[in-house]
Structure formats: structure tokens, C-alpha cells
Write an enzyme that holds these catalytic residues in place. Structure first.
Site, PDB file in Angstrom:
ATOM      1  N   HIS A   1      -8.389  -8.327   8.659  1.00  0.00           N
ATOM      2  CA  HIS A   1      -9.020  -7.400   7.706  1.00  0.00           C
ATOM      3  C   HIS A   1      -9.927  -8.114   6.712  1.00  0.00           C
ATOM      4  CE1 HIS A   1      -5.703  -4.113   8.402  1.00  0.00           C
ATOM      5  NE2 HIS A   1      -6.599  -4.147   9.369  1.00  0.00           N
TER       6      HIS A   1
ATOM      7  N   PHE B   1       0.810  -1.229   0.000  1.00  0.00           N
ATOM      8  CA  PHE B   1       0.000   0.000   0.000  1.00  0.00           C
ATOM      9  C   PHE B   1       0.838   1.272   0.000  1.00  0.00           C
ATOM     10  CE2 PHE B   1      -2.665  -3.320   1.701  1.00  0.00           C
ATOM     11  CZ  PHE B   1      -3.814  -3.140   0.967  1.00  0.00           C
ATOM     12  N   ARG B   2       1.832   1.303   0.909  1.00  0.00           N
ATOM     13  CA  ARG B   2       2.465   2.600   1.183  1.00  0.00           C
ATOM     14  C   ARG B   2       3.847   2.787   0.565  1.00  0.00           C
ATOM     15  NH1 ARG B   2      -0.654   0.773   4.732  1.00  0.00           N
ATOM     16  NH2 ARG B   2      -2.401   2.054   5.413  1.00  0.00           N
TER      17      ARG B   2
ATOM     18  N   GLN C   1      -2.893  -9.061   8.120  1.00  0.00           N
ATOM     19  CA  GLN C   1      -3.710  -7.924   7.663  1.00  0.00           C
ATOM     20  C   GLN C   1      -4.088  -8.120   6.203  1.00  0.00           C
ATOM     21  OE1 GLN C   1      -1.771  -4.043   9.243  1.00  0.00           O
ATOM     22  NE2 GLN C   1      -0.163  -5.567   9.284  1.00  0.00           N
TER      23      GLN C   1
HETATM   24  P1  NAD Z   1       2.059  -1.319   3.970  1.00  0.00           P
HETATM   25  O1  NAD Z   1       2.036  -1.099   2.493  1.00  0.00           O
HETATM   26  O2  NAD Z   1       1.783  -0.140   4.841  1.00  0.00           O
HETATM   27  O3  NAD Z   1       3.508  -1.856   4.409  1.00  0.00           O
HETATM   28  C1  NAD Z   1       4.179  -2.868   3.713  1.00  0.00           C
HETATM   29  C2  NAD Z   1       5.615  -2.882   4.199  1.00  0.00           C
HETATM   30  O4  NAD Z   1       6.245  -4.028   3.652  1.00  0.00           O
HETATM   31  C3  NAD Z   1       6.444  -1.671   3.750  1.00  0.00           C
HETATM   32  O5  NAD Z   1       7.242  -1.193   4.813  1.00  0.00           O
HETATM   33  C4  NAD Z   1       7.322  -2.228   2.628  1.00  0.00           C
HETATM   34  O6  NAD Z   1       8.555  -1.564   2.499  1.00  0.00           O
HETATM   35  C5  NAD Z   1       7.509  -3.647   3.117  1.00  0.00           C
HETATM   36  N1  NAD Z   1       7.813  -4.606   2.048  1.00  0.00           N
HETATM   37  C6  NAD Z   1       7.360  -4.622   0.769  1.00  0.00           C
HETATM   38  N2  NAD Z   1       7.818  -5.701   0.116  1.00  0.00           N
HETATM   39  C7  NAD Z   1       8.603  -6.390   1.003  1.00  0.00           C
HETATM   40  C8  NAD Z   1       9.350  -7.586   0.922  1.00  0.00           C
HETATM   41  N3  NAD Z   1       9.398  -8.288  -0.200  1.00  0.00           N
HETATM   42  N4  NAD Z   1      10.010  -7.997   2.006  1.00  0.00           N
HETATM   43  C9  NAD Z   1       9.965  -7.284   3.176  1.00  0.00           C
HETATM   44  N5  NAD Z   1       9.280  -6.140   3.308  1.00  0.00           N
HETATM   45  C10 NAD Z   1       8.590  -5.697   2.233  1.00  0.00           C
HETATM   46  O7  NAD Z   1       1.104  -2.538   4.281  1.00  0.00           O
HETATM   47  P2  NAD Z   1       0.477  -2.976   5.658  1.00  0.00           P
HETATM   48  O8  NAD Z   1       1.357  -2.624   6.806  1.00  0.00           O
HETATM   49  O9  NAD Z   1      -0.013  -4.355   5.476  1.00  0.00           O
HETATM   50  O10 NAD Z   1      -0.775  -2.005   5.687  1.00  0.00           O
HETATM   51  C11 NAD Z   1      -1.673  -2.199   6.671  1.00  0.00           C
HETATM   52  C12 NAD Z   1      -2.958  -2.741   6.175  1.00  0.00           C
HETATM   53  O11 NAD Z   1      -3.868  -1.763   5.925  1.00  0.00           O
HETATM   54  C13 NAD Z   1      -2.974  -3.523   4.884  1.00  0.00           C
HETATM   55  O12 NAD Z   1      -2.493  -4.816   5.046  1.00  0.00           O
HETATM   56  C14 NAD Z   1      -4.386  -3.539   4.511  1.00  0.00           C
HETATM   57  O13 NAD Z   1      -5.030  -4.706   4.951  1.00  0.00           O
HETATM   58  C15 NAD Z   1      -4.916  -2.405   5.287  1.00  0.00           C
HETATM   59  N6  NAD Z   1      -5.650  -1.556   4.452  1.00  0.00           N
HETATM   60  C16 NAD Z   1      -6.707  -2.049   3.745  1.00  0.00           C
HETATM   61  C17 NAD Z   1      -7.411  -1.227   2.939  1.00  0.00           C
HETATM   62  C18 NAD Z   1      -8.536  -1.709   2.082  1.00  0.00           C
HETATM   63  O14 NAD Z   1      -8.509  -1.511   0.906  1.00  0.00           O
HETATM   64  N7  NAD Z   1      -9.544  -2.330   2.643  1.00  0.00           N
HETATM   65  C19 NAD Z   1      -7.079   0.057   2.895  1.00  0.00           C
HETATM   66  C20 NAD Z   1      -5.992   0.493   3.606  1.00  0.00           C
HETATM   67  C21 NAD Z   1      -5.280  -0.312   4.373  1.00  0.00           C
END
Ligand code: NAD
Length: 248
Positions: free
Chosen positions: A120, A36-37, A102
Site C-alpha cells: 500500500h 482502521f476497523r 499493508q
Molecule cells: P484493520 O484495522 O482492518 O485490522 C487490524 C486488525 O488488527 C484488527 O482485527 C484488530 O483487532 C487487530 N489488532 C489491533 N491491535 C492488535 C494487536 N496489538 N495485536 C494483534 N492484533 C491487533 O487493518 P488492516 O487489516 O491492516 O486494514 C487493511 C488495510 O487497508 C490497511 O492496512 C491500510 O493499508 C488499508 N487502507 C488504507 C487506507 C488509506 O488511507 N490509504 C484506507 C483504507 C484501508
């Protein structure tokens, strides 16, 4: 990836039972699902306020389905990667108690993990907010071939994917179980999450408050890094595969 750090992580897991794993989008990027981020993440292309909130869905479900139809295409094609498989293997060997995720992609399940807590929701089904009918993923995917937004087979309202959108409460049973697991954990291993989205971002706090240790495998930093015993800034797949090998 540092082999010394992976060996230290293995030692931590061996000596601090039970190990509970908390995963985020970063564990699935190596399966071809964008997170996502990150700069290449989903929110770089789509404004979450327009596509990921329950009020956006109520306002314009067809627009939100344009986004989900694309996501479903990617999510249903994706296969578990080395990281998912390593966690399932560690659970079989009694070294991981459960995975709290998540992610909505169901890849832990498909990799063979038995105890998965999906805080989620998941793409396995979609529900009608009007009459409560629940429709399985295959029917949703089939409907998307001929319509931009799948209708409820009972009343015709547009279905909502059974994933938690911003502005919705998390499923109570799942978040309660996640909290209980976090409190019992000798070590909580966070994989691939920025730990920025609450209430899940508070889960590591529960482990630390109960005297457990925190370990993090994530590309990039998290607000918990300074409180973790070990932080590995590297690939989730490579690190977890290395961990499973180190724990042989
Ligand atoms: P995020 O995108 O915030 O973080 C992902 C992290 O993983 C980042 O720090 C990135 O650098 C790291 N990363 C990426 N690829 C990697 C790899 N191969 N190895 C190690 N690290 C890696 O995602 P999050 O923390 O899961 O976000 C929180 C949750 O928010 C999401 O999982 C989602 O379920 C939820 N969300 C859902 C919706 C929706 O559409 N319903 C909306 C917003 C957030």
C-alpha cells in the site's frame, strides 16, 4: 497468550519452510498507531469515503491533507515495537523469508527487516500528480509546518502522499511479488489484519491453493480463521516476541 499455541506456531514455522509474514495495522497499534476497523480505529472518527479515496483527494486535497497531517504526526513519532523487532530477528535467523505489509508506516524497515514488500505504499515520499515530481518525507513534514497541504516544488500543485488510496491500483511489482511469495510459502503468518481489504485479502487464498499452511495472530476474528492451522487471538508484540524466544 497461550504458550502452547506459540510453541505450536514455532513448530509449524520450523517444519514448513519458507515462512512469509503478512502484516496489517494491528502490528503497529503497540507503537501508538491506531488501526482502521477497531472501535477505536481511524474509521470510527473519519469517514474513509471523505478522507481515504482518490476521488476525495482529487475533489478536495486540502481536506484530505488535514487528515494526513495528523496521521503523519503520529506515524513519524512512532517507533518499532516488540512485534516488528521479533520479525526482523526471525529474518536474520533465516526463519522468515519476507514480510508483506499493508502498513505505510515503514516500521518493519526501521526495525531491521530487509525484505519488506509494501503493497500500500509508504509515507517515505509524496508525489505531484500533475508533473510527477517526488518529494521525500522530511520535505513534506517541513512544508506541513507552514501550510495545510504541501505544494509541489516544481509546479505548485498539491502533492499526494505515496500511499494507495481507495480507488487506486496497487503497485504492480509489489502485489505480484506478494502473490509469488504467498504461493511459495510453506506457512503464511498473518499478523494484525482483519483480511477484509482486497486485493491483499486474497493473498492467504494463494498460499492455501498452493498447498501451504496459514497461521493467524490477530485480536478478533478474520474470514480465514477456520482455514488456519493455528489462530492466536492476542497481542502481536507479545506473541511474536514469544515466538522468537520459542524458536531460539
Ligand atoms: P484493520 O484495522 O482492518 O485490522 C487490524 C486488525 O488488527 C484488527 O482485527 C484488530 O483487532 C487487530 N489488532 C489491533 N491491535 C492488535 C494487536 N496489538 N495485536 C494483534 N492484533 C491487533 O487493518 P488492516 O487489516 O491492516 O486494514 C487493511 C488495510 O487497508 C490497511 O492496512 C491500510 O493499508 C488499508 N487502507 C488504507 C487506507 C488509506 O488511507 N490509504 C484506507 C483504507 C484501508
Amino acid at each position: 497468550m497461550s504458550n502452547t499455541r506459540v510453541a505450536r506456531l514455532g513448530e509449524l514455522i520450523r517444519t514448513h519452510h519458507p515462512c512469509v509474514v503478512l502484516t496489517g495495522a494491528g502490528i503497529s497499534t503497540e507503537s501508538g498507531i491506531p488501526d482502521f476497523r477497531s472501535p477505536t480505529g481511524i474509521w470510527a472518527q473519519y469517514d474513509p469515503m471523505e478522507y481515504a479515496t482518490i476521488s476525495a483527494f482529487r475533489r478536495d486535497p486540502v481536506k484530505v491533507w488535514e487528515f494526513y497531517a495528523l496521521r503523519f504526526e503520529v506515524l513519524t513519532r512512532a517507533q518499532p515495537n516488540a512485534g516488528h523487532l521479533a520479525l526482523a530477528e526471525l529474518e536474520r535467523r533465516g526463519l522468515v523469508r519476507a514480510v508483506v505489509t499493508q502498513n505505510i508506516d515503514a516500521l518493519h524497515d526501521r526495525a531491521g527487516s530487509q525484505d519488506v514488500v509494501e503493497v500500500h505504499g509508504s509515507i517515505r515520499s509524496a508525489s505531484c500528480l500533475a508533473c510527477g515530481t517526488r518529494v521525500p518525507l522530511e520535505d513534506v513534514v517541513a512544508a506541513l509546518e507552514s501550510t495545510p497541504a504541501p505544494p509541489c516544488p516544481q509546479c505548485g500543485e498539491i502533492l499526494k502522499p505515496d500511499v494507495v488510496m481507495f480507488g487506486e491500483l496497487l503497485p504492480v511489482d509489489a502485489i505480484d511479488r506478494a502473490s509469488a511469495l504467498a504461493r511459495e510459502a510453506g506457512v503464511l503468518l498473518v499478523v494484525g489484519s482483519t483480511l477484509e481489504v482486497y486485493p491483499v485479502a486474497a493473498v492467504p487464498e494463494e498460499t492455501l491453493a498452493a498447498g501451504g499452511s496459514l497461521a493467524i495472530v490477530n485480536r478478533g476474528s478474520t474470514p480465514y480463521d477456520r482455514r488456519a492451522v493455528i489462530c492466536i487471538d492476542g497481542s502481536a508484540g507479545e506473541t511474536l516476541a514469544g515466538l522468537a524466544e520459542a524458536l531460539c
